[in-house]
Design a protein around this motif. Structure first.
Motif, PDB file in Angstrom:
ATOM      1  N   VAL A  24      55.362  38.665   9.576  1.00 53.44           N
ATOM      2  CA  VAL A  24      54.714  37.722  10.500  1.00 53.44           C
ATOM      3  C   VAL A  24      55.741  36.765  11.086  1.00 53.44           C
ATOM      4  N   LYS A  25      56.633  36.261  10.263  1.00 46.32           N
ATOM      5  CA  LYS A  25      57.632  35.299  10.723  1.00 46.32           C
ATOM      6  C   LYS A  25      58.838  35.939  11.403  1.00 46.32           C
ATOM      7  N   ARG A  29      55.857  36.970  15.008  1.00 43.92           N
ATOM      8  CA  ARG A  29      55.049  37.952  15.726  1.00 43.92           C
ATOM      9  C   ARG A  29      53.699  37.344  16.101  1.00 43.92           C
ATOM     10  N   GLN A  30      53.255  36.373  15.318  1.00 43.91           N
ATOM     11  CA  GLN A  30      52.044  35.615  15.626  1.00 43.91           C
ATOM     12  C   GLN A  30      52.179  34.243  15.002  1.00 43.91           C
ATOM     13  N   GLU A  31      51.477  33.293  15.575  1.00 41.52           N
ATOM     14  CA  GLU A  31      51.606  31.911  15.124  1.00 41.52           C
ATOM     15  C   GLU A  31      50.364  31.152  15.548  1.00 41.52           C
ATOM     16  N   GLY A  32      49.957  30.224  14.727  1.00 43.07           N
ATOM     17  CA  GLY A  32      48.847  29.349  15.092  1.00 43.07           C
ATOM     18  C   GLY A  32      49.390  28.147  15.845  1.00 43.07           C
ATOM     19  N   ALA A  33      49.517  27.049  15.156  1.00 44.25           N
ATOM     20  CA  ALA A  33      50.096  25.837  15.743  1.00 44.25           C
ATOM     21  C   ALA A  33      51.531  25.735  15.229  1.00 44.25           C
ATOM     22  N   PRO A  34      52.507  25.934  16.078  1.00 50.91           N
ATOM     23  CA  PRO A  34      53.900  25.991  15.627  1.00 50.91           C
ATOM     24  C   PRO A  34      54.514  24.605  15.397  1.00 50.91           C
ATOM     25  N   TYR A  35      54.051  23.926  14.373  1.00 49.78           N
ATOM     26  CA  TYR A  35      54.554  22.582  14.088  1.00 49.78           C
ATOM     27  C   TYR A  35      56.041  22.578  13.735  1.00 49.78           C
ATOM     28  N   ALA A  36      56.549  23.674  13.213  1.00 51.30           N
ATOM     29  CA  ALA A  36      57.974  23.722  12.881  1.00 51.30           C
ATOM     30  C   ALA A  36      58.844  23.537  14.123  1.00 51.30           C
ATOM     31  N   GLU A  40      66.283  16.915  16.626  1.00 54.30           N
ATOM     32  CA  GLU A  40      67.364  17.199  17.578  1.00 54.30           C
ATOM     33  C   GLU A  40      67.994  18.569  17.384  1.00 54.30           C
ATOM     34  N   THR A  41      67.210  19.533  16.914  1.00 51.98           N
ATOM     35  CA  THR A  41      67.693  20.896  16.715  1.00 51.98           C
ATOM     36  C   THR A  41      67.143  21.779  17.834  1.00 51.98           C
ATOM     37  N   THR A  42      68.019  22.512  18.480  1.00 51.61           N
ATOM     38  CA  THR A  42      67.612  23.421  19.547  1.00 51.61           C
ATOM     39  C   THR A  42      66.809  24.568  18.946  1.00 51.61           C
ATOM     40  N   VAL A  43      65.876  25.085  19.709  1.00 53.96           N
ATOM     41  CA  VAL A  43      64.946  26.115  19.237  1.00 53.96           C
ATOM     42  C   VAL A  43      65.005  27.348  20.133  1.00 53.96           C
ATOM     43  N   VAL A  44      64.968  28.516  19.508  1.00 54.76           N
ATOM     44  CA  VAL A  44      64.750  29.781  20.206  1.00 54.76           C
ATOM     45  C   VAL A  44      63.553  30.430  19.534  1.00 54.76           C
ATOM     46  N   ALA A  45      62.614  30.924  20.342  1.00 56.52           N
ATOM     47  CA  ALA A  45      61.380  31.470  19.792  1.00 56.52           C
ATOM     48  C   ALA A  45      60.947  32.729  20.530  1.00 56.52           C
ATOM     49  N   SER A  46      60.080  33.493  19.880  1.00 60.68           N
ATOM     50  CA  SER A  46      59.481  34.663  20.520  1.00 60.68           C
ATOM     51  C   SER A  46      58.531  34.196  21.615  1.00 60.68           C
ATOM     52  N   ASN A  47      58.313  35.036  22.595  1.00 62.80           N
ATOM     53  CA  ASN A  47      57.497  34.635  23.744  1.00 62.80           C
ATOM     54  C   ASN A  47      56.000  34.899  23.512  1.00 62.80           C
ATOM     55  N   ILE A  48      55.524  34.492  22.348  1.00 67.35           N
ATOM     56  CA  ILE A  48      54.093  34.594  22.055  1.00 67.35           C
ATOM     57  C   ILE A  48      53.392  33.354  22.619  1.00 67.35           C
ATOM     58  N   PRO A  49      52.079  33.401  22.830  1.00 61.27           N
ATOM     59  CA  PRO A  49      51.385  32.282  23.489  1.00 61.27           C
ATOM     60  C   PRO A  49      51.600  30.901  22.871  1.00 61.27           C
ATOM     61  N   ILE A  84      62.247  18.725  28.060  1.00 62.83           N
ATOM     62  CA  ILE A  84      61.548  19.723  27.243  1.00 62.83           C
ATOM     63  C   ILE A  84      61.202  19.136  25.880  1.00 62.83           C
ATOM     64  N   LYS A  85      62.124  18.399  25.309  1.00 64.97           N
ATOM     65  CA  LYS A  85      61.843  17.768  24.010  1.00 64.97           C
ATOM     66  C   LYS A  85      60.636  16.836  24.122  1.00 64.97           C
ATOM     67  N   ASN A  86      60.598  16.040  25.174  1.00 58.83           N
ATOM     68  CA  ASN A  86      59.476  15.111  25.356  1.00 58.83           C
ATOM     69  C   ASN A  86      58.155  15.854  25.538  1.00 58.83           C
ATOM     70  N   LYS A  87      58.182  16.963  26.270  1.00 62.82           N
ATOM     71  CA  LYS A  87      56.973  17.763  26.480  1.00 62.82           C
ATOM     72  C   LYS A  87      56.445  18.299  25.148  1.00 62.82           C
ATOM     73  N   ILE A  88      57.328  18.808  24.321  1.00 64.81           N
ATOM     74  CA  ILE A  88      56.929  19.351  23.024  1.00 64.81           C
ATOM     75  C   ILE A  88      56.414  18.237  22.116  1.00 64.81           C
ATOM     76  N   MET A  89      57.108  17.121  22.102  1.00 67.81           N
ATOM     77  CA  MET A  89      56.678  16.010  21.251  1.00 67.81           C
ATOM     78  C   MET A  89      55.305  15.494  21.693  1.00 67.81           C
ATOM     79  N   LYS A  90      55.057  15.461  22.980  1.00 74.69           N
ATOM     80  CA  LYS A  90      53.750  15.016  23.482  1.00 74.69           C
ATOM     81  C   LYS A  90      52.652  15.968  23.022  1.00 74.69           C
ATOM     82  N   ARG A  91      52.918  17.267  23.117  1.00 78.77           N
ATOM     83  CA  ARG A  91      51.906  18.258  22.721  1.00 78.77           C
ATOM     84  C   ARG A  91      51.476  18.073  21.273  1.00 78.77           C
ATOM     85  N   PHE A  92      52.402  17.704  20.409  1.00 78.37           N
ATOM     86  CA  PHE A  92      52.096  17.588  18.988  1.00 78.37           C
ATOM     87  C   PHE A  92      51.896  16.146  18.527  1.00 78.37           C
TER      88      PHE A  92
END
Length: 166
Positions: free
Chosen positions: A16-17, A84-91, A99-108, A143-151
């Motif tokens: 899954v991860k 491969r699937q994720e609910g709420a990606p709090y990580a 302040e860590t850059t993120v690369v992720a799969s293009n799941i919704p 982008i960081k601000n957008k992600i922080m706002k979402r969560f």
């Protein structure tokens, strides 16, 4: 790229991860240390890696979970979410907060990240290319601000009120 690059991912569920995808991607990158936090299923994780790769690759380090997860994020140059699937990606939010850059799969559930930091799910070659890009291009403040706002707690509260009012 510096002499060593620490990459972090959470691998409590091997498939899954996307731990297998991350390991395949890291094979093509010099001086990368793939630090996988195993949580409660450490033995299962080790057996799955050994089954797929014959042994634990030298660049892979299995980490135990810790209370202060920010220590892991701050010690990493890159956080991977090859799920491969994720609910709420709090990580992802935690990584960005640290302040860590993120690369992720293009799941919704990863749609807050720009395409430069999203790889085609299941494609370890694309993940490798996105990792190379991310080593030299940290996430922008926007982008960081957008992600922080979402969560944020405010955002969560608004969503809960909306749900309960319906």
């Amino acid at each position: 790229q510096k002499s060593g690059t620490d990459v972090l991912l959470f691998g409590y569920n091997y498939l899954v991860k996307g731990v297998d995808i991350a390991i395949r991607a890291a094979f093509g990158l010099p001086n990368v240390r793939l630090n996988i936090v195993a949580a409660a299923k450490k033995d299962e994780l080790i057996k799955a890696i050994q089954a797929d790769f014959g042994k634990i690759p030298e660049f892979v380090k299995i980490l135990d979970p810790i209370e202060d997860v920010a220590t892991y994020f701050r010690g990493a140059d890159l956080f991977l979410a090859p799920s491969r699937q994720e609910g709420a990606p709090y990580a992802i939010a935690e990584a960005v907060y640290c302040e860590t850059t993120v690369v992720a799969s293009n799941i919704p559930s990863h749609s807050d990240l720009p395409k430069e930091f999203l790889f085609e799910s299941e494609d370890h070659n694309d993940l490798r290319e996105k990792m190379k890009y991310a080593f030299d291009h940290p996430l922008s403040t926007e982008i960081k601000n957008k992600i922080m706002k979402r969560f944020s707690l405010d955002e969560w509260s608004s969503k809960m009120i909306f749900i309960f009012e319906k």
